[in-house]
Design a protein around this motif. Structure first.
Motif, PDB file in Angstrom:
ATOM      1  N   ASN A   1       0.857  -1.208   0.079  1.00 50.12           N
ATOM      2  CA  ASN A   1       0.063   0.090  -0.031  1.00 50.12           C
ATOM      3  C   ASN A   1       0.817   1.250   0.025  1.00 50.12           C
ATOM      4  O   ASN A   1       0.549   2.148  -0.579  1.00 50.12           O
ATOM      5  N   GLY A   2       2.064   1.257   0.557  1.00 49.73           N
ATOM      6  CA  GLY A   2       2.896   2.440   0.781  1.00 49.73           C
ATOM      7  C   GLY A   2       3.674   2.790  -0.798  1.00 49.73           C
ATOM      8  O   GLY A   2       3.445   3.547  -1.204  1.00 49.73           O
ATOM      9  N   GLY A   3       3.961   1.553  -1.499  1.00 50.81           N
ATOM     10  CA  GLY A   3       4.349   1.568  -2.786  1.00 50.81           C
ATOM     11  C   GLY A   3       3.306   2.071  -3.835  1.00 50.81           C
ATOM     12  O   GLY A   3       3.645   2.899  -4.635  1.00 50.81           O
ATOM     13  N   SER A   4       2.099   1.506  -3.506  1.00 52.05           N
ATOM     14  CA  SER A   4       1.154   2.215  -4.314  1.00 52.05           C
ATOM     15  C   SER A   4       0.711   3.623  -4.306  1.00 52.05           C
ATOM     16  O   SER A   4       0.222   4.059  -5.205  1.00 52.05           O
ATOM     17  N   HIS A   5       0.827   3.938  -2.814  1.00 50.63           N
ATOM     18  CA  HIS A   5       0.414   5.352  -2.827  1.00 50.63           C
ATOM     19  C   HIS A   5       1.583   6.183  -3.439  1.00 50.63           C
ATOM     20  O   HIS A   5       1.302   7.131  -3.906  1.00 50.63           O
ATOM     21  N   MET A   6       2.808   5.724  -3.134  1.00 49.64           N
ATOM     22  CA  MET A   6       4.096   6.578  -3.731  1.00 49.64           C
ATOM     23  C   MET A   6       3.944   6.446  -5.379  1.00 49.64           C
ATOM     24  O   MET A   6       4.133   7.431  -5.995  1.00 49.64           O
ATOM     25  N   ASN A   7       3.579   5.564  -5.978  1.00 48.21           N
ATOM     26  CA  ASN A   7       3.469   5.375  -7.332  1.00 48.21           C
ATOM     27  C   ASN A   7       2.429   5.876  -8.035  1.00 48.21           C
ATOM     28  O   ASN A   7       2.624   6.888  -8.865  1.00 48.21           O
ATOM     29  N   HIS A   8       1.099   6.223  -7.356  1.00 48.82           N
ATOM     30  CA  HIS A   8       0.103   7.105  -7.553  1.00 48.82           C
ATOM     31  C   HIS A   8       0.206   8.325  -7.758  1.00 48.82           C
ATOM     32  O   HIS A   8       0.066   9.362  -8.355  1.00 48.82           O
ATOM     33  N   SER A   9       1.092   8.798  -6.483  1.00 47.28           N
ATOM     34  CA  SER A   9       1.546  10.379  -6.206  1.00 47.28           C
ATOM     35  C   SER A   9       2.381  10.803  -7.345  1.00 47.28           C
ATOM     36  O   SER A   9       2.276  11.897  -7.870  1.00 47.28           O
ATOM     37  N   LEU A  10       3.388   9.778  -7.727  1.00 46.80           N
ATOM     38  CA  LEU A  10       4.335  10.037  -8.945  1.00 46.80           C
ATOM     39  C   LEU A  10       3.434  10.197 -10.236  1.00 46.80           C
ATOM     40  O   LEU A  10       3.282  11.056 -10.877  1.00 46.80           O
ATOM     41  N   PHE A  11       2.234   9.152 -10.359  1.00 49.45           N
ATOM     42  CA  PHE A  11       1.606   9.214 -11.481  1.00 49.45           C
ATOM     43  C   PHE A  11       0.922  10.444 -11.808  1.00 49.45           C
ATOM     44  O   PHE A  11       0.633  11.027 -13.022  1.00 49.45           O
ATOM     45  N   TRP A  12       0.419  11.151 -10.760  1.00 44.98           N
ATOM     46  CA  TRP A  12      -0.482  12.465 -11.031  1.00 44.98           C
ATOM     47  C   TRP A  12       0.249  13.570 -11.443  1.00 44.98           C
ATOM     48  O   TRP A  12      -0.091  14.343 -12.152  1.00 44.98           O
ATOM     49  N   LYS A  13       1.796  13.487 -10.937  1.00 46.77           N
ATOM     50  CA  LYS A  13       2.579  14.619 -11.410  1.00 46.77           C
ATOM     51  C   LYS A  13       3.035  14.272 -12.822  1.00 46.77           C
ATOM     52  O   LYS A  13       3.316  15.381 -13.527  1.00 46.77           O
ATOM     53  N   ILE A  14       3.286  13.229 -13.210  1.00 47.89           N
ATOM     54  CA  ILE A  14       3.886  13.093 -14.609  1.00 47.89           C
ATOM     55  C   ILE A  14       2.732  13.226 -15.733  1.00 47.89           C
ATOM     56  O   ILE A  14       3.137  13.387 -16.938  1.00 47.89           O
ATOM     57  N   MET A  15       1.540  13.039 -15.361  1.00 47.63           N
ATOM     58  CA  MET A  15       0.525  13.431 -16.342  1.00 47.63           C
ATOM     59  C   MET A  15       0.321  14.839 -16.345  1.00 47.63           C
ATOM     60  O   MET A  15       0.595  15.547 -15.639  1.00 47.63           O
ATOM     61  N   ALA A  16       0.104  15.199 -17.674  1.00 43.88           N
ATOM     62  CA  ALA A  16      -0.260  16.607 -17.876  1.00 43.88           C
ATOM     63  C   ALA A  16      -1.445  16.734 -18.899  1.00 43.88           C
ATOM     64  O   ALA A  16      -1.475  15.899 -20.055  1.00 43.88           O
ATOM     65  N   PRO A  17      -2.149  17.614 -18.530  1.00 49.50           N
ATOM     66  CA  PRO A  17      -3.257  17.968 -19.492  1.00 49.50           C
ATOM     67  C   PRO A  17      -2.529  18.477 -20.939  1.00 49.50           C
ATOM     68  O   PRO A  17      -1.423  19.221 -20.839  1.00 49.50           O
ATOM     69  N   PRO A  18      -3.296  18.395 -22.131  1.00 52.59           N
ATOM     70  CA  PRO A  18      -2.560  18.988 -23.403  1.00 52.59           C
ATOM     71  C   PRO A  18      -2.292  20.458 -23.451  1.00 52.59           C
ATOM     72  O   PRO A  18      -1.272  21.124 -23.786  1.00 52.59           O
ATOM     73  N   SER A  19      -2.982  21.184 -22.481  1.00 54.24           N
ATOM     74  CA  SER A  19      -2.725  22.670 -22.130  1.00 54.24           C
ATOM     75  C   SER A  19      -1.487  22.762 -21.672  1.00 54.24           C
ATOM     76  O   SER A  19      -0.728  24.202 -21.725  1.00 54.24           O
ATOM     77  N   GLN A  20      -0.697  22.049 -21.157  1.00 52.44           N
ATOM     78  CA  GLN A  20       0.192  22.040 -20.173  1.00 52.44           C
ATOM     79  C   GLN A  20       1.503  20.965 -21.077  1.00 52.44           C
ATOM     80  O   GLN A  20       2.506  20.635 -20.375  1.00 52.44           O
ATOM     81  N   GLY A  21       1.116  20.588 -22.203  1.00 53.94           N
ATOM     82  CA  GLY A  21       2.230  19.969 -23.069  1.00 53.94           C
ATOM     83  C   GLY A  21       2.052  18.361 -23.018  1.00 53.94           C
ATOM     84  O   GLY A  21       2.784  17.657 -23.549  1.00 53.94           O
ATOM     85  N   GLY A  22       1.074  18.032 -22.445  1.00 58.20           N
ATOM     86  CA  GLY A  22       0.635  16.439 -22.383  1.00 58.20           C
ATOM     87  C   GLY A  22       0.136  15.941 -23.433  1.00 58.20           C
ATOM     88  O   GLY A  22      -0.306  16.676 -24.476  1.00 58.20           O
ATOM     89  N   GLY A  23       0.506  14.469 -23.630  1.00 59.13           N
ATOM     90  CA  GLY A  23       0.121  13.885 -24.915  1.00 59.13           C
ATOM     91  C   GLY A  23       1.071  14.186 -26.093  1.00 59.13           C
ATOM     92  O   GLY A  23       0.664  13.850 -27.067  1.00 59.13           O
ATOM     93  N   LYS A  24       2.130  14.939 -26.039  1.00 65.41           N
ATOM     94  CA  LYS A  24       2.990  15.181 -26.990  1.00 65.41           C
ATOM     95  C   LYS A  24       4.240  14.499 -26.766  1.00 65.41           C
ATOM     96  O   LYS A  24       4.910  14.564 -25.615  1.00 65.41           O
ATOM     97  N   LEU A  25       4.814  13.839 -27.675  1.00 65.35           N
ATOM     98  CA  LEU A  25       6.289  13.176 -27.721  1.00 65.35           C
ATOM     99  C   LEU A  25       7.097  14.251 -28.457  1.00 65.35           C
ATOM    100  O   LEU A  25       7.294  14.163 -29.677  1.00 65.35           O
ATOM    101  N   GLU A  26       8.256  14.814 -27.536  1.00 65.33           N
ATOM    102  CA  GLU A  26       9.026  15.889 -28.213  1.00 65.33           C
ATOM    103  C   GLU A  26      10.215  15.102 -28.752  1.00 65.33           C
ATOM    104  O   GLU A  26      10.299  13.796 -28.223  1.00 65.33           O
ATOM    105  N   ASP A  27      10.754  15.623 -29.638  1.00 64.64           N
ATOM    106  CA  ASP A  27      12.135  15.153 -29.937  1.00 64.64           C
ATOM    107  C   ASP A  27      12.974  14.973 -28.903  1.00 64.64           C
ATOM    108  O   ASP A  27      13.006  15.489 -27.973  1.00 64.64           O
TER     109      ASP A  27
END
Length: 135
Positions: free
Chosen positions: A71-97
């Motif tokens: 549960n601690g690892g899952s909490h940490m993974n999800h906390s990271l997950f929220w930070k690395i996701m980004a809406p398109p308005s913030q550059g999410g969904g684009k794979l830069e060179d």
């Protein structure tokens, strides 16, 4: 052992910010229910472990370690997950060179071929750990 109360981190964007890729309903459920469950279980196991230690129950302390780790690892993974996701308005969904894009293109030819092969592989996996094997 020190009992530390884990808390649900706020999302750095609105629940609907990832639409149309991930709906607000799914984000709300995944953040406020699914992630919160890991936190609740972590806090309960941590508290029980502290009590077991106070009572000198080494067997119980050891039994609780897997729940704390999972549960601690899952909490940490999800906390990271929220930070690395980004809406398109913030550059999410684009794979830069860069190195990742170059490696994908070298291995698969182009991004669309990679996506198709990855999605096909996911049809035959049963959980998130198996999903990583597709990569």
């Amino acid at each position: 052992m020190l009992a530390v109360e884990a808390t649900l981190p706020p999302l750095p964007y609105e629940y609907n910010a990832l639409e149309p890729f991930i709906s607000a309903e799914i984000m709300t459920l995944h953040h406020s229910k699914h992630h919160q469950t890991y936190i609740n279980n972590l806090n309960a196991a941590s508290k029980a472990s502290v009590e077991a230690e106070k009572n000198g129950d080494l067997q119980k302390v050891l039994e609780l370690q897997s729940a704390i780790k999972f549960n601690g690892g899952s909490h940490m993974n999800h906390s990271l997950f929220w930070k690395i996701m980004a809406p398109p308005s913030q550059g999410g969904g684009k794979l830069e060179d860069g190195q990742l894009k170059q490696a994908i293109e070298k291995e698969f030819g182009d991004i669309e071929t990679f996506k198709n092969k990855f999605n096909s592989c996911l049809l035959y996996t049963s959980d998130a750990a198996d999903d990583l094997l597709c990569v």
